[in-house]
Write an enzyme that holds these catalytic residues in place. Structure first.
Site, short mmCIF file in Angstrom:
data_model
loop_
_atom_site.label_atom_id
_atom_site.label_comp_id
_atom_site.label_asym_id
_atom_site.label_seq_id
_atom_site.Cartn_x
_atom_site.Cartn_y
_atom_site.Cartn_z
CB SER A 117 1.33 10.09 4.56
OG SER A 117 2.51 9.51 4.08
CG HIS A 126 -0.26 5.02 4.41
ND1 HIS A 126 -0.26 5.61 3.17
CD2 HIS A 126 0.56 5.76 5.19
CE1 HIS A 126 0.54 6.66 3.19
NE2 HIS A 126 1.03 6.78 4.40
CG ASP A 161 -2.49 5.10 0.64
OD1 ASP A 161 -3.07 4.87 1.72
OD2 ASP A 161 -1.31 5.51 0.58
#
Length: 335
Positions: free
Chosen positions: A286, A173, A204
């Site tokens: 992230s 993402h 992911d």
């Protein structure tokens, strides 16, 4: 007695002390003065002087105090304090022989950050922006799709080198829908352009590749064995939360095997088998590494519960290792 105490001491014999002899002498005098005829005790106290009571009390107090002092000196009731841990490890030996756990020094954590930080990178996602416009003065021209001529910054995140030849791991993402990816690496004045080697929306995960401008090898982190990490172990997160480069946070591994569902542009996205940690993870973290105390990657920081404090999630290193083969060999997108 403490097992580490090799020295042996003979116990103190109370009957050999001069204090006991003095005490017995005073008590004999007290008994002879407080009795009369046929050994019947006198019910009145007028026959005993106050000084006799006082002397008896003082002798008894000296006896008990002397025995307590000798016991402390002889270490009769506790472990030998000389048996404390001198090895410089992570435990402390108490006087009673109990070993108490203690935290490792702050220098150890600082060393992990200093060693791992150069391998952590900032990833910027640039995309061509599109927007709708209506016909002139609201006429019948209808709406038209227009786009910017140059890619604009759409978001940023974190990644880390897992190979010295320029391969980077991050979240899918972080790089989704990018027209251009720029990677900021410590030691280089300008960001490097990255290409996507492989990506998986379901997991992911994504692998990027950058080339070294000077031909030098990149610093890289080792993928550790998450199965050797226990709940309660210290973990370290490094990333770029809200654009604050190379921020380190510290916490513990709170749980394993978590399942969460996150709503994104493609609908509900279910994650399984995640690690949970209370190390602070925020937007921009992230794709960054979650490290154990040896500086090995045991997870990739992925998500956070925005309604809570200290509830963050990471993809375990076991999932990353298993997916690497597909990500490296099957092209830019893996379902």
């Amino acid at each position: 007695m403490n097992e580490m105490n090799d020295e042996r001491r003979e116990p103190m014999t109370v009957y050999e002390t001069p204090l006991v002899a003095s005490y017995e002498k005073e008590m004999s005098a007290f008994r002879s003065q407080s009795s009369r005829g046929n050994g019947i005790p006198n019910k009145r106290r007028s026959g005993v002087s106050f000084s006799a009571y006082l002397a008896s009390f003082l002798v008894g107090a000296m006896l008990v105090g002397g025995f307590g002092y000798a016991a402390d000196r002889s270490n009769l009731f506790g472990g030998d304090s000389s048996g404390s841990d001198t090895s410089g490890g992570s435990s402390t030996q108490t006087a009673s022989g109990i070993t108490a756990a203690s935290l490792k020094s702050k220098g150890d954590i600082a060393n992990v950050f200093e060693s791992a930080s150069p391998a952590v990178v900032k990833i910027e996602n640039y995309a061509v922006q599109t927007y709708s416009s209506r016909g002139l003065f609201g006429g019948r021209g209808g709406s038209q799709q227009r786009s910017t001529s140059e890619p604009m910054l759409a978001g940023s995140g974190t990644g880390f080198f897992y190979s010295t030849d320029g391969y980077i791991l991050t979240n899918e993402h972080v790089i989704a829908d990018a027209d251009e990816l720029k990677v900021t690496v410590q030691g280089y004045d300008e960001p490097l352009t990255a290409k996507v080697v492989g990506a998986s929306y379901e997991l992911d995960l994504a692998v990027l590749k950058v080339e070294s401008p000077d031909g030098q090898a990149f610093p890289a982190l080792k993928l550790g064995d998450v199965d050797q990490t226990s709940i309660g172990d210290w973990v370290i997160a490094i990333g770029n939360p809200y654009g604050l480069d190379h921020t380190m946070t510290l916490g513990v591994l709170s749980a394993k095997g978590r399942e969460i569902t996150i709503a994104d542009e493609q609908g509900p996205h279910k994650y399984v088998n995640l690690l949970q940690t209370d190390a602070s993870i925020n937007s921009g973290n992230s794709g960054g590494p979650l490290l154990n105390e040896q500086g090995e990657v045991v997870g990739m920081n992925t998500a956070v519960n925005a309604e809570a404090q200290g509830i963050g999630f990471a993809i375990p290193s076991s999932v990353i290792k298993e997916a690497l083969g597909k990500l490296m060999n099957t092209g830019p997108v893996v379902s």
